[in-house]
Design an enzyme around this catalytic site. Sequence first.
Site, PDB file in Angstrom:
ATOM      1  CE  LYS A   1      46.150  37.711  34.123  1.00  0.00           C
ATOM      2  NZ  LYS A   1      47.388  38.429  34.419  1.00  0.00           N
TER       3      LYS A   1
ATOM      4  NE  ARG B   1      45.704  40.804  39.414  1.00  0.00           N
ATOM      5  CZ  ARG B   1      46.410  41.525  40.285  1.00  0.00           C
ATOM      6  NH1 ARG B   1      46.079  42.787  40.518  1.00  0.00           N
ATOM      7  NH2 ARG B   1      47.431  40.988  40.915  1.00  0.00           N
TER       8      ARG B   1
ATOM      9  CE  LYS C   1      47.727  34.014  34.092  1.00  0.00           C
ATOM     10  NZ  LYS C   1      48.331  35.266  34.374  1.00  0.00           N
TER      11      LYS C   1
HETATM   12  C1  PBG Z   1      50.227  39.335  36.336  1.00  0.00           C
HETATM   13  C2  PBG Z   1      50.083  37.865  36.211  1.00  0.00           C
HETATM   14  C3  PBG Z   1      49.357  36.968  37.003  1.00  0.00           C
HETATM   15  C4  PBG Z   1      49.664  35.692  36.539  1.00  0.00           C
HETATM   16  C5  PBG Z   1      50.531  35.851  35.464  1.00  0.00           C
HETATM   17  N1  PBG Z   1      50.756  37.203  35.262  1.00  0.00           N
HETATM   18  C6  PBG Z   1      48.512  37.185  38.202  1.00  0.00           C
HETATM   19  C7  PBG Z   1      47.296  37.973  38.140  1.00  0.00           C
HETATM   20  O1  PBG Z   1      46.806  38.368  37.092  1.00  0.00           O
HETATM   21  O2  PBG Z   1      46.790  38.218  39.220  1.00  0.00           O
HETATM   22  C8  PBG Z   1      49.160  34.402  37.127  1.00  0.00           C
HETATM   23  C9  PBG Z   1      50.017  33.208  36.872  1.00  0.00           C
HETATM   24  C10 PBG Z   1      49.748  32.062  37.777  1.00  0.00           C
HETATM   25  O3  PBG Z   1      48.787  32.032  38.560  1.00  0.00           O
HETATM   26  O4  PBG Z   1      50.540  31.110  37.708  1.00  0.00           O
HETATM   27  N2  PBG Z   1      49.144  40.100  36.050  1.00  0.00           N
END
Ligand code: PBG
Length: 327
Positions: free
Chosen positions: A196, A218, A249
């Site tokens: 991620k 983050r 992701k």
């Molecule tokens: C939670 C999370 C996020 C997303 C999914 N789970 C946001 C982030 O990490 O800031 C993003 C999903 C999207 O943008 O559709 N941590």
Amino acid sequence: MASFPEYRGRRFRRTSALRNLVRETMLAPSQLVMPLFVRDGKNLRRPVESMPGVAQTSPDEVIRDVERAASAGVGGVILFGIPDTKDATGSEAWNDEGAVQWAVRLIKRDVPGIVVITDVCMCEYTEHGHCGILENGEVNNDATLELLSRVSVSHARAGADVIAPSDMMDGRVKAIRSALDGAKFSSTPILSYAAKYASAFYGPFREAAESAPKEGDRKGYQMDPGNADEALREVFADIEEGADAIMVKPAGPYLDIITRVKEATGYPVAAYQVSGEYAMIKAAGERGWIDEGRVMMESLLGIRRAGADFILTYFAIEAAAKLRIAD
Ligand code: PBG
């Protein structure tokens, strides 16, 4: 290989019947997962401005969306929670009476055939918006593991089919696996958001989930967009800890990662076409700058072609309905 004029690539492209015969990648409704935002309350449906067609709903109301998804043949839904109250540790996340837990129970009762995945993270639940507990302005990895474990067990107890941690803490798959096993949920699989990235494409989601960090970003726990070898290290670490499936992701800008992860592991690979990817296609479509329906299908097919077995996408219901008509 033959070359021109013996080789004419066009021969099998001449009619749709010929093209169908040699198409390598298929997209099926069952390979799509619809993300849904549930918040405490009753009878609520609040549209998310930067994501046309997406809304925050209360657990009683989310059932309508899940029914629409199921009748379009969508394979699953993934639930994100938005609590009424946030605190330093995000304690609402493991409340058995929370919005996600309620939604899971209602979906399992009313639409039992669809796969229910729950997102496990603290950022929607903490007042500072970070994905774990803060200590001197930094997320304390190890102290967060215990909380993620509690959340996961609470989701499993409500009836979640798959637990999907998205926090990017090190060691969380191991901690969650052992907590689930200890609570007699050894059959509940973990879909790990293993690779991620710290992505600007999450912007609209943070509006939808009200989860933007109040301070900082983050980058201290999510991956650097320049790195691909590191994605494999993350993925193998999670598999070693007990992940049953792996997520990459965002999806579109990271197709190479999807391919490498699939090839290197042979594990089920999910890809998340995130909020920003969706918003861009929607916005250009609304302006008539692109053919939204076709771009939607092409973007999803591309993610499948890269190697994803299934796709989390805000287009899930729309795309599934379109695939059904095309059948
Ligand atoms: C939670 C999370 C996020 C997303 C999914 N789970 C946001 C982030 O990490 O800031 C993003 C999903 C999207 O943008 O559709 N941590």
